[in-house]
Enzyme design. Structure first.
Site, PDB file in Angstrom:
ATOM      1  N   ARG A  15       7.605   3.879  -5.126  1.00 41.65           N
ATOM      2  CA  ARG A  15       7.791   2.954  -3.996  1.00 41.65           C
ATOM      3  C   ARG A  15       6.744   1.843  -4.052  1.00 41.65           C
ATOM      4  O   ARG A  15       7.037   0.683  -3.739  1.00 41.65           O
ATOM      5  CB  ARG A  15       7.708   3.723  -2.670  1.00 41.65           C
ATOM      6  CG  ARG A  15       8.019   2.847  -1.470  1.00 41.65           C
ATOM      7  CD  ARG A  15       8.128   3.644  -0.178  1.00 41.65           C
ATOM      8  NE  ARG A  15       6.840   4.228   0.210  1.00 41.65           N
ATOM      9  CZ  ARG A  15       6.663   4.998   1.268  1.00 41.65           C
ATOM     10  NH1 ARG A  15       7.705   5.309   2.051  1.00 41.65           N
ATOM     11  NH2 ARG A  15       5.484   5.486   1.562  1.00 41.65           N
ATOM     12  N   TYR A  32       0.822  -1.207   0.000  1.00 41.54           N
ATOM     13  CA  TYR A  32       0.000   0.000   0.000  1.00 41.54           C
ATOM     14  C   TYR A  32       0.854   1.254   0.000  1.00 41.54           C
ATOM     15  O   TYR A  32       2.071   1.192   0.180  1.00 41.54           O
ATOM     16  CB  TYR A  32      -0.939   0.000   1.214  1.00 41.54           C
ATOM     17  CG  TYR A  32      -0.244   0.307   2.530  1.00 41.54           C
ATOM     18  CD1 TYR A  32       0.567  -0.628   3.143  1.00 41.54           C
ATOM     19  CD2 TYR A  32      -0.393   1.555   3.141  1.00 41.54           C
ATOM     20  CE1 TYR A  32       1.201  -0.344   4.346  1.00 41.54           C
ATOM     21  CE2 TYR A  32       0.240   1.843   4.343  1.00 41.54           C
ATOM     22  CZ  TYR A  32       1.030   0.893   4.942  1.00 41.54           C
ATOM     23  OH  TYR A  32       1.674   1.185   6.116  1.00 41.54           O
ATOM     24  N   LEU A  48      11.500   1.252   6.680  1.00 43.04           N
ATOM     25  CA  LEU A  48      10.873   1.656   5.422  1.00 43.04           C
ATOM     26  C   LEU A  48      11.562   2.943   4.944  1.00 43.04           C
ATOM     27  O   LEU A  48      11.818   3.843   5.749  1.00 43.04           O
ATOM     28  CB  LEU A  48       9.378   1.924   5.652  1.00 43.04           C
ATOM     29  CG  LEU A  48       8.635   2.350   4.385  1.00 43.04           C
ATOM     30  CD1 LEU A  48       8.418   1.153   3.455  1.00 43.04           C
ATOM     31  CD2 LEU A  48       7.291   2.979   4.717  1.00 43.04           C
ATOM     32  N   LYS A  77       6.513  -1.988   1.794  1.00 44.86           N
ATOM     33  CA  LYS A  77       5.366  -1.374   2.472  1.00 44.86           C
ATOM     34  C   LYS A  77       4.184  -2.343   2.386  1.00 44.86           C
ATOM     35  O   LYS A  77       3.258  -2.181   1.575  1.00 44.86           O
ATOM     36  CB  LYS A  77       5.046   0.000   1.859  1.00 44.86           C
ATOM     37  CG  LYS A  77       4.230   0.889   2.791  1.00 44.86           C
ATOM     38  CD  LYS A  77       4.315   2.332   2.375  1.00 44.86           C
ATOM     39  CE  LYS A  77       3.288   3.211   3.058  1.00 44.86           C
ATOM     40  NZ  LYS A  77       3.424   3.348   4.498  1.00 44.86           N
ATOM     41  N   HIS A  98      -1.798 -21.199   0.000  1.00 46.42           N
ATOM     42  CA  HIS A  98      -0.651 -20.291   0.130  1.00 46.42           C
ATOM     43  C   HIS A  98      -0.081 -19.914  -1.230  1.00 46.42           C
ATOM     44  O   HIS A  98       0.215 -18.762  -1.501  1.00 46.42           O
ATOM     45  CB  HIS A  98       0.437 -20.908   1.015  1.00 46.42           C
ATOM     46  CG  HIS A  98       0.099 -20.850   2.470  1.00 46.42           C
ATOM     47  ND1 HIS A  98      -0.922 -21.577   3.027  1.00 46.42           N
ATOM     48  CD2 HIS A  98       0.636 -20.120   3.480  1.00 46.42           C
ATOM     49  CE1 HIS A  98      -1.006 -21.302   4.317  1.00 46.42           C
ATOM     50  NE2 HIS A  98      -0.074 -20.425   4.621  1.00 46.42           N
ATOM     51  N   GLU A 117      13.017   2.485  13.632  1.00 42.97           N
ATOM     52  CA  GLU A 117      11.949   3.378  13.166  1.00 42.97           C
ATOM     53  C   GLU A 117      10.773   3.210  14.097  1.00 42.97           C
ATOM     54  O   GLU A 117      10.836   2.436  15.055  1.00 42.97           O
ATOM     55  CB  GLU A 117      11.557   3.078  11.713  1.00 42.97           C
ATOM     56  CG  GLU A 117      10.984   1.690  11.492  1.00 42.97           C
ATOM     57  CD  GLU A 117      10.492   1.449  10.069  1.00 42.97           C
ATOM     58  OE1 GLU A 117      10.279   2.398   9.299  1.00 42.97           O
ATOM     59  OE2 GLU A 117      10.307   0.265   9.726  1.00 42.97           O
ATOM     60  N   ARG A 154      -8.521 -20.247  -1.321  1.00 39.24           N
ATOM     61  CA  ARG A 154      -7.436 -20.052  -0.371  1.00 39.24           C
ATOM     62  C   ARG A 154      -6.396 -21.175  -0.426  1.00 39.24           C
ATOM     63  O   ARG A 154      -6.697 -22.334  -0.100  1.00 39.24           O
ATOM     64  CB  ARG A 154      -7.987 -19.948   1.054  1.00 39.24           C
ATOM     65  CG  ARG A 154      -6.912 -19.558   2.049  1.00 39.24           C
ATOM     66  CD  ARG A 154      -7.401 -19.539   3.479  1.00 39.24           C
ATOM     67  NE  ARG A 154      -6.313 -19.161   4.371  1.00 39.24           N
ATOM     68  CZ  ARG A 154      -5.338 -19.965   4.745  1.00 39.24           C
ATOM     69  NH1 ARG A 154      -5.308 -21.209   4.309  1.00 39.24           N
ATOM     70  NH2 ARG A 154      -4.367 -19.526   5.548  1.00 39.24           N
TER      71      ARG A 154
HETATM   72  N1  PLP Z   1       8.004   3.662   8.628  1.00 43.22           N
HETATM   73  C1  PLP Z   1       6.916   2.877   8.642  1.00 43.22           C
HETATM   74  C2  PLP Z   1       6.998   1.518   9.241  1.00 43.22           C
HETATM   75  C3  PLP Z   1       5.695   3.343   8.101  1.00 43.22           C
HETATM   76  O1  PLP Z   1       4.608   2.549   8.121  1.00 43.22           O
HETATM   77  C4  PLP Z   1       5.637   4.648   7.561  1.00 43.22           C
HETATM   78  C5  PLP Z   1       4.393   5.169   6.986  1.00 43.22           C
HETATM   79  O2  PLP Z   1       3.393   4.520   6.922  1.00 43.22           O
HETATM   80  C6  PLP Z   1       6.792   5.440   7.593  1.00 43.22           C
HETATM   81  C7  PLP Z   1       7.963   4.913   8.116  1.00 43.22           C
HETATM   82  C8  PLP Z   1       6.786   6.846   7.021  1.00 43.22           C
HETATM   83  O3  PLP Z   1       6.748   6.794   5.627  1.00 43.22           O
HETATM   84  P1  PLP Z   1       6.272   8.049   4.763  1.00 43.22           P
HETATM   85  O4  PLP Z   1       7.121   9.207   5.166  1.00 43.22           O
HETATM   86  O5  PLP Z   1       6.518   7.638   3.360  1.00 43.22           O
HETATM   87  O6  PLP Z   1       4.833   8.277   5.086  1.00 43.22           O
END
Ligand code: PLP
Length: 283
Positions: free
Chosen positions: A51, A32, A203, A146, A101, A179, A99
């Site tokens: 991304r 997403y 991320l 993501k 895997h 993070e 369903r």
């Molecule tokens: N890190 C994680 C785990 C996230 O889920 C997000 C945003 O959803 C971010 C960092 C920040 O990303 P962005 O600046 O692209 O919104």
């Protein structure tokens, strides 16, 4: 009433549906994006869509349309919903199938797009700064994707909320800050802006990249390296995300960070970031 895009159609939110055997529901087999839009001008649309394409590529999903077409659909979803400052959500799953895997070949991916009012930090939070807790990272080892599989992040946020905090910072086994559950984290250390380097544990936030550029342009030294909360010279921490822009984090595990109030680096960087957003609004 809001309108959603689902697999080729714009439909009222109430009747927007996907199949119960969608692999997004059954396996969290999807990825997403969240893009901010100010008065019709998207902030960093291309990096978000790129991304998304990378996340799809990493799990072997082919986007069901070109990035140009996706940008049009995102813009159209915004147009059909009445939010001046909006948050557009895009989700791509591998599609629907009985369903198992292992997915059948040539599934048609599911694409959904919705738009909502952009949530923003409250005035109180901006004045006092946010609160965070620390948790040893128990997520999977592909945080650069993501993915919609956000159970660990949901649990982290629940624990933060239980302890009256806004965010949980994930630490590696040695105590380095990776993070947040939905944010990237920065520290001011001896006047430099420090954040964990990009690898499989974080991320690559679009706002992270924007903050690094803004700091650099403002003459602030940026260091992408592992760091810890008890490092000598640490005076501030802050988080970044599409919905928060940059937000100071002033209480950590119930203890003040530095002076315990928003510090000069976070305040300066937030001001510069909001200027960039205001310029978009006025464009
Ligand atoms: N890190 C994680 C785990 C996230 O889920 C997000 C945003 O959803 C971010 C960092 C920040 O990303 P962005 O600046 O692209 O919104």
């Amino acid at each position: 009433m809001t309108t959603a895009y689902v697999n080729g159609h714009f439909v009222p939110m109430e009747s927007a549906m996907v199949h119960i055997e969608d692999r997004g529901l059954q396996f969290a087999d999807g990825v997403y994006e969240v893009v901010a839009c100010f008065n019709g001008h998207f902030l960093d649309m291309q990096p978000h869509l790129q991304r998304l394409e990378q996340s799809c590529g990493a799990i072997g999903i082919t986007l069901p349309c070109t990035l140009d077409r996706l940008a049009e659909l995102v813009e159209e979803t915004w147009r059909r919903n009445p939010f001046t400052d909006a948050m557009v959500y895009i989700q791509v799953t591998r599609g629907a199938a009985p369903r198992a895997h292992l997915a059948p070949d040539n599934l048609m991916p599911t694409l959904i797009i919705t738009s909502a009012d952009l949530p923003k930090p409250s005035e109180a939070k901006l004045a006092m700064g946010a609160k965070a807790i620390t948790l040893v990272d128990f997520r999977w080892k592909h945080c650069e994707i993501k993915s919609t599989a956000l159970l660990a992040s949901v649990m982290g946020k629940q624990e933060a909320n239980r302890r009256h905090a806004d965010e949980a910072f994930w630490l590696d086994s040695e105590g380095h800050v990776l993070e947040g559950c939905s944010t990237n984290i920065f520290a001011a250390i001896n006047g430099a802006l420090v954040t964990h380097p990009l690898d499989h544990q974080v991320l690559g936030g679009i706002t992270r990249k924007m903050l690094i550029r803004i700091a650099h342009d403002a003459g602030i030294e940026v260091q992408e390296r592992p760091w810890k909360l008890d490092e000598a010279g640490l005076t501030e921490t802050m988080l970044t995300s599409t919905t928060n822009a940059v937000l100071p984090v002033c209480i950590m595990d119930d203890q003040p960070v530095g002076e315990g109030v928003p510090g000069p680096m976070a305040r300066k960087l937030r001001e510069l970031m909001l200027e960039a957003m205001d310029a978009l609004r006025a464009a």
